[in-house]
Design an enzyme around this catalytic site. Structure first.
Site, PDB file in Angstrom:
ATOM      1  N   GLU A 155     -29.045 -22.982  15.612  1.00  0.00           N
ATOM      2  CA  GLU A 155     -29.156 -23.307  14.174  1.00  0.00           C
ATOM      3  C   GLU A 155     -30.637 -23.268  13.728  1.00  0.00           C
ATOM      4  O   GLU A 155     -30.959 -22.741  12.662  1.00  0.00           O
ATOM      5  CB  GLU A 155     -28.554 -24.700  13.984  1.00  0.00           C
ATOM      6  CG  GLU A 155     -28.559 -25.261  12.599  1.00  0.00           C
ATOM      7  CD  GLU A 155     -27.988 -26.698  12.627  1.00  0.00           C
ATOM      8  OE1 GLU A 155     -26.899 -26.917  13.196  1.00  0.00           O
ATOM      9  OE2 GLU A 155     -28.652 -27.607  12.093  1.00  0.00           O
ATOM     10  N   HIS A 178     -26.060 -25.254  20.349  1.00  0.00           N
ATOM     11  CA  HIS A 178     -25.612 -24.922  18.985  1.00  0.00           C
ATOM     12  C   HIS A 178     -26.724 -25.274  17.995  1.00  0.00           C
ATOM     13  O   HIS A 178     -27.083 -24.478  17.124  1.00  0.00           O
ATOM     14  CB  HIS A 178     -24.328 -25.693  18.670  1.00  0.00           C
ATOM     15  CG  HIS A 178     -23.999 -25.792  17.209  1.00  0.00           C
ATOM     16  ND1 HIS A 178     -24.683 -26.614  16.336  1.00  0.00           N
ATOM     17  CD2 HIS A 178     -23.075 -25.165  16.448  1.00  0.00           C
ATOM     18  CE1 HIS A 178     -24.196 -26.471  15.118  1.00  0.00           C
ATOM     19  NE2 HIS A 178     -23.217 -25.598  15.160  1.00  0.00           N
TER      20      HIS A 178
END
Ligand code: NBP
Length: 484
Positions: free
Chosen positions: A194, A190
């Site tokens: 990002e 994740h």
């Protein structure tokens, strides 16, 4: 209000930014929360400041903290990842009893989580590595939570975590991800996504500023507009805010007084290292991590500035591209590069899940990342739909929605990459993502030549397109081919 008689449903250790906000979030949702921090003055300051927001039980020792928890005890560690986490786990484990649950909510490296889970479960306790995203604001008002660990631990912990998570369309942004390190692994990727998402937004800004010649305020408006469409996401929203900010000291746009050297704490780098080990080409994330590293090489950049030939540079006018067309091209290039980065990130998650036999369902991630976390975005629904349609889809880019988006964006994307190159502006993720895309769709790759070279110098053999088996050419002999 503190209450020493009552037992706490949950405890939080570590009252820095994340821990204190998480503890408050639990209290705001009606839970009694035991709180402990190594430095007691911080616990006192916390109670002083927030004690009236709900029911807290402040503890000055770890033993008092553990004694304050109802059973099975649920203690969430929010301290600095690494040695601090190990120290706290060890103290907690000595005081806890079988069936109790230790949660590490920090940004631990997932291999540490696998090790810790093994050690702690051998003592009859549950250990849950939980990725928590959303920063300070998310921790307080609803983060996205990615807990690993056993199914049994989730039965007790899940409702508690779900009660404080962000909620999108009635669904909490928290679900059991899989055994041992699964939660921290997906949180790592994740964060890698990002990095790529932030970098492509940065590249779009850079082009609008230095190719199209727009001012930060104008670009802020463009991002605000983009945030109404496919690009609707938290990161696009905050980009508009940052670009609109005026520096009070100088009256200049804030963006112009911020040093252009990006920091990093490590999760992006971990994602790329792991991708290398897994053999998954997460080129978007990789380029984003390298772009931060290059931005931070300030001495080297200062030495190179103005001293490396740029060649003949062009401008949009000479390239015959109108500003309005260019802005739209950049929007599409941004979206296409972003989709590539997400597709690559999901490839890494699927590969990691296979390697460790975690059985992670990628739909769960796209669902719980829709709210609370930094990469929350409208289009994550499309990822859920893609895997719903075909759980075995070879790449997200091959799901109908994504393929159509790529088709709608590809011409713009190519124009942007060409224009940026001719203007001498760096676009590492836009450009490498386009190369990745062209590699993926290519009928032939130069890898055939690489196999020939490898066979030439190292007798590494090659496969033929027309026959089964492995072959070697006798390069230093008569150059006939033999079956290996
Ligand atoms: P920090 O990462 O800055 O850690 C500070 C806390 O760790 C303090 O409570 C400190 O206690 C405690 N601590 C340390 Br340092 N060493 C310790 C030890 N040996 N024993 C006990 N406690 C120790 O806090 P944070 O920024 O709130 O982040 C907490 C975790 O959440 C980290 O793993 C971080 O990576 C992760 N995270 C942070 C964010 C974010 O946006 N900040 C987002 C998502 C995840 P002390 O007061 O006694 O020094």
């Amino acid at each position: 209000m503190s209450n020493s008689q009552k037992k706490a449903q949950v405890g939080v250790i570590g009252l820095a930014v994340m821990g204190s906000n998480l503890a408050r979030n639990f209290a705001h949702h009606g839970h009694t929360v035991a709180v402990f921090n190594r430095t007691t003055s911080k616990t006192e300051a916390f109670i002083q400041e927030h004690g009236t927001e709900g029911e807290f039980i402040p503890a000055t020792t770890m033993a008092d903290f553990v004694a304050a928890l109802e059973r099975p005890r649920r203690a969430i560690i929010m301290v600095q990842a690494g040695a601090g986490t190990d120290a706290v786990i060890s103290q907690l484990a000595d005081l806890m009893e079988p069936g109790d649950i230790i949660v590490d909510g920090g940004n631990a490296l997932y291999t540490d989580t696998i090790r810790r889970e093994k050690e702690i479960s051998a003592r009859g306790l549950h250990f849950v590595g939980a990725g928590i995203s959303g920063g300070e604001e998310g921790a307080l008002n609803g983060p996205s939570i990615m807990p690993g660990g056993t199914v049994e631990s989730y039965e007790s912990l899940g409702p508690l975590l779900e009660s404080i998570a962000a909620v999108v369309d009635g669904t909490p942004c928290c679900t059991h991800i899989g055994p041992d390190g699964a939660g921290h692994f997906v949180k790592m990727v994740h964060n890698g996504i990002e990095y790529a998402d932030m970098q492509v937004i940065g590249e779009a800004y850079h082009l609008l500023r230095y190719a199209a010649g727009l001012e930060p305020q104008e670009i802020s408006e463009i991002f605000r507009e983009w945030n109404q469409g496919d690009l609707d996401s938290y990161l696009i929203g905050i980009t508009a805010e940052v670009l609109a900010q005026v520096d009070a000291k100088t009256g200049k746009p804030l963006i112009d007084v911020i040093v252009d050297a990006a920091g990093q704490k490590g999760t992006g780098r971990w994602t790329v290292k792991d991708a290398l080990d897994l053999g998954i080409p997460t080129t978007g994330i990789g380029e984003a991590v390298f772009a931060r590293a290059l931005s931070g090489a300030r001495t080297q950049r200062a030495a190179a500035k103005g001293n490396l030939p740029a060649g003949e540079l062009n401008n949009l006018e000479k390239l015959n591209i109108s500003r309005a067309d260019f802005v739209e091209d950049v929007r599409r290039a941004l979206y296409a590069s972003k989709l590539v980065a997400y597709a690559q990130g999901f490839d890494e998650i699927i590969a990691g899940s296979k390697k460790y036999e975690w059985n992670v369902d990628p739909r769960d991630l796209a669902t719980i990342w829709r709210g609370g976390c930094i990469i929350r975005a409208h289009f994550l629904n499309r990822i859920v739909e893609a895997y719903n349609d075909n759980p075995e889809v070879e790449s997200l880019l091959l799901a109908p929605y994504f393929t159509k988006e790529m088709g709608d964006s590809i011409d713009s994307w190519r124009r942007v990459v060409v224009a940026a190159t001719q203007l001498g502006l760096p676009i590492p993720v836009f450009a490498s993502s386009l190369s990745y895309y062209d590699s993926l769709r290519a009928a032939r790759l130069p890898a055939a030549l690489i196999q020939g070279q490898r066979d030439f110098f190292g007798a590494h053999t090659y496969e033929r397109i027309d026959l089964p088996g492995h072959f070697h050419t006798l390069w230093s002999g008569d150059r006939t081919e033999v079956e290996a």
